[in-house]
Write a protein that holds these residues in place. Structure first.
Motif, mmCIF file in Angstrom:
data_model
loop_
_atom_site.group_PDB
_atom_site.id
_atom_site.type_symbol
_atom_site.label_atom_id
_atom_site.label_comp_id
_atom_site.label_asym_id
_atom_site.label_seq_id
_atom_site.Cartn_x
_atom_site.Cartn_y
_atom_site.Cartn_z
ATOM 1 N N THR A 17 0.898 -1.280 -0.079
ATOM 2 C CA THR A 17 -0.046 -0.135 -0.048
ATOM 3 C C THR A 17 0.733 0.963 -0.080
ATOM 4 O O THR A 17 0.668 2.395 -0.639
ATOM 5 C CB THR A 17 -0.997 -0.014 1.205
ATOM 6 N N ALA A 64 2.186 1.836 -3.559
ATOM 7 C CA ALA A 64 1.218 2.336 -4.390
ATOM 8 C C ALA A 64 0.981 3.569 -4.321
ATOM 9 O O ALA A 64 0.744 4.465 -5.052
ATOM 10 C CB ALA A 64 0.051 1.095 -4.349
ATOM 11 N N GLU A 65 0.756 4.073 -2.887
ATOM 12 C CA GLU A 65 0.559 5.463 -2.745
ATOM 13 C C GLU A 65 1.811 6.406 -3.120
ATOM 14 O O GLU A 65 1.398 7.532 -3.704
ATOM 15 C CB GLU A 65 0.087 5.774 -1.047
ATOM 16 N N MET A 110 1.425 7.010 -6.741
ATOM 17 C CA MET A 110 0.219 7.961 -7.090
ATOM 18 C C MET A 110 0.589 9.338 -6.804
ATOM 19 O O MET A 110 0.294 10.232 -7.476
ATOM 20 C CB MET A 110 -0.971 7.580 -6.151
ATOM 21 N N ARG A 147 -2.321 -2.990 -6.605
ATOM 22 C CA ARG A 147 -2.841 -1.839 -5.582
ATOM 23 C C ARG A 147 -2.487 -0.478 -6.580
ATOM 24 O O ARG A 147 -3.511 0.310 -6.287
ATOM 25 C CB ARG A 147 -2.081 -1.888 -4.534
ATOM 26 N N VAL A 148 -1.538 -0.440 -7.136
ATOM 27 C CA VAL A 148 -1.287 0.729 -8.095
ATOM 28 C C VAL A 148 -2.577 0.604 -9.219
ATOM 29 O O VAL A 148 -3.215 1.837 -9.578
ATOM 30 C CB VAL A 148 0.008 0.660 -8.887
ATOM 31 N N SER A 156 -5.623 -0.433 -8.975
ATOM 32 C CA SER A 156 -6.850 -0.297 -8.407
ATOM 33 C C SER A 156 -7.083 1.185 -8.133
ATOM 34 O O SER A 156 -8.332 1.826 -8.326
ATOM 35 C CB SER A 156 -7.140 -1.112 -7.214
ATOM 36 N N ARG A 157 -5.919 1.853 -7.588
ATOM 37 C CA ARG A 157 -5.803 3.447 -7.161
ATOM 38 C C ARG A 157 -5.885 4.160 -8.621
ATOM 39 O O ARG A 157 -6.797 5.144 -8.653
ATOM 40 C CB ARG A 157 -4.662 3.478 -6.450
ATOM 41 N N ALA A 166 -9.350 4.216 -9.925
ATOM 42 C CA ALA A 166 -10.306 5.080 -9.051
ATOM 43 C C ALA A 166 -10.017 6.548 -9.562
ATOM 44 O O ALA A 166 -11.182 7.495 -9.300
ATOM 45 C CB ALA A 166 -10.014 4.968 -7.436
ATOM 46 N N PHE A 167 -8.913 7.026 -10.023
ATOM 47 C CA PHE A 167 -8.754 8.239 -10.520
ATOM 48 C C PHE A 167 -9.308 8.317 -11.968
ATOM 49 O O PHE A 167 -9.048 9.423 -12.628
ATOM 50 C CB PHE A 167 -7.353 8.412 -10.315
#
Length: 315
Positions: A100, A103-104, A107, A155-156, A158-159, A162-163
């Motif tokens: 996580t 992945a953040e 982003m 995880r990247v 899915s994020r 979402a964007f």
């Protein structure tokens, strides 16, 4: 039993672990002093490392009683897993525990690239109120290409979805029937397509003989002229000499590098002098939360290995 920790945990050794398993030598200087490390592991049952301690045949033969190696992270290029297996030593990695955080970080790189808040802030603080200069772009509708979609890449994905981004990926081990494809909406393509069509390329593969210099000069040159490459995997996956050459000639491109071929890099580092390169010291996966998760997982699983219980994260 003797337990040796040769690199920084970023958290304290859990009290329950000390009470249950006894002597722990927690010495982060060992990673830099080879002979001291070899001496320390002579009677060790457990060795806990990050990514800098070289766990090779020499070390494993110096530790005849070693039963388990705990890896505070997921990369295994510093551990000779084959020799460990040959000697009956279990290797446990903290799979998914820092995914996580990485992945953040990715982003954050995307948003930093398109909105350049730091540059805008410097202008405003210096008395320049120029809204045109500070106008960025959106990541909505842009394409991110993932090279590898394991725990972190997923995880990247899915994020990014979402964007509102289009997500494509190259990973020969992922099936078209996977949830990543059918439920998340990631399109599987070849590496060439990832490189030629993505606004952003994010690398998430381990460093192996097959991935060494997976992205070299030819691969970088087929990227979009204004493309962005992000590497949070391992430095050797991207050929640094080629990257420096391409970025020096194509200033609209950009690179975000959390990992390097040699860490830390040499003082005379050509990449650090380029304005279109952002560098961080291998911290994408290190946050307060992930450090706690990683340490808790490794101590728990090392304990299970010593107790003969089921071990998760076993390599």
């Amino acid at each position: 039993m003797s337990i040796v920790i040769s690199e920084d945990l970023w958290v304290s050794v859990p009290a329950w672990f000390l009470e249950r398993y006894g002597e722990v030598r927690y010495d982060i200087t060992l990673v830099s002093h080879r002979q001291a490390l070899l001496n320390a592991v002579q009677d060790a049952s457990v060795l806990i490392v990050r990514n800098k301690t070289r766990v090779d045949r020499e070390l494993l033969e110096a530790a005849p009683g070693l039963a388990v190696i705990g890896r505070l992270g997921v990369g295994l290029d510093n551990i000779d897993v084959a020799v460990a297996k040959e000697r009956g030593v279990k290797v446990v990695a903290a799979r998914g525990c820092n995914a996580t955080s990485v992945a953040e970080y990715v982003m954050a790189c995307l948003l930093h690239r398109v909105r350049f808040l730091e540059r805008s802030s410097q202008h405003v603080k210096s008395g320049i109120w120029d809204r045109g200069f500070s106008t960025g772009s959106e990541i909505y509708g842009k394409t991110i290409g993932l090279v590898g979609v394991g725990d972190i890449g997923q995880r990247v994905a899915s994020r990014a979805r979402a964007f509102g981004m289009d997500v494509i990926a190259y990973d020969p081990f992922v099936l078209e029937t996977s949830a990543l494809v059918q439920d998340v909406g990631v399109r599987l393509v070849d590496l060439e397509t990832v490189l030629t069509t993505s606004d952003f390329v994010s690398v998430h593969v381990p460093l192996t003989p097959q991935t060494k210099y997976l992205i070299g000069e030819r691969e970088l040159m087929v990227m979009r002229p204004d493309g962005t490459v992000i590497n949070t995997a391992r430095g050797g996956v991207i050929e640094e000499a080629a990257l420096q050459k391409v970025l020096a000639a194509r200033f609209e491109m950009a690179a975000y590098l959390d990992v390097r071929e040699h860490e830390p890099p040499a003082t005379a580092d050509a990449l650090s002098e380029l304005p279109n390169v952002v560098l961080t010291p291998h911290v994408a996966g290190i946050t307060r939360e992930s450090s706690a998760r990683v340490a808790q997982f490794i101590f728990r699983q090392v304990g299970n290995a010593l107790d003969g219980a089921v071990v998760q994260g076993l390599v």
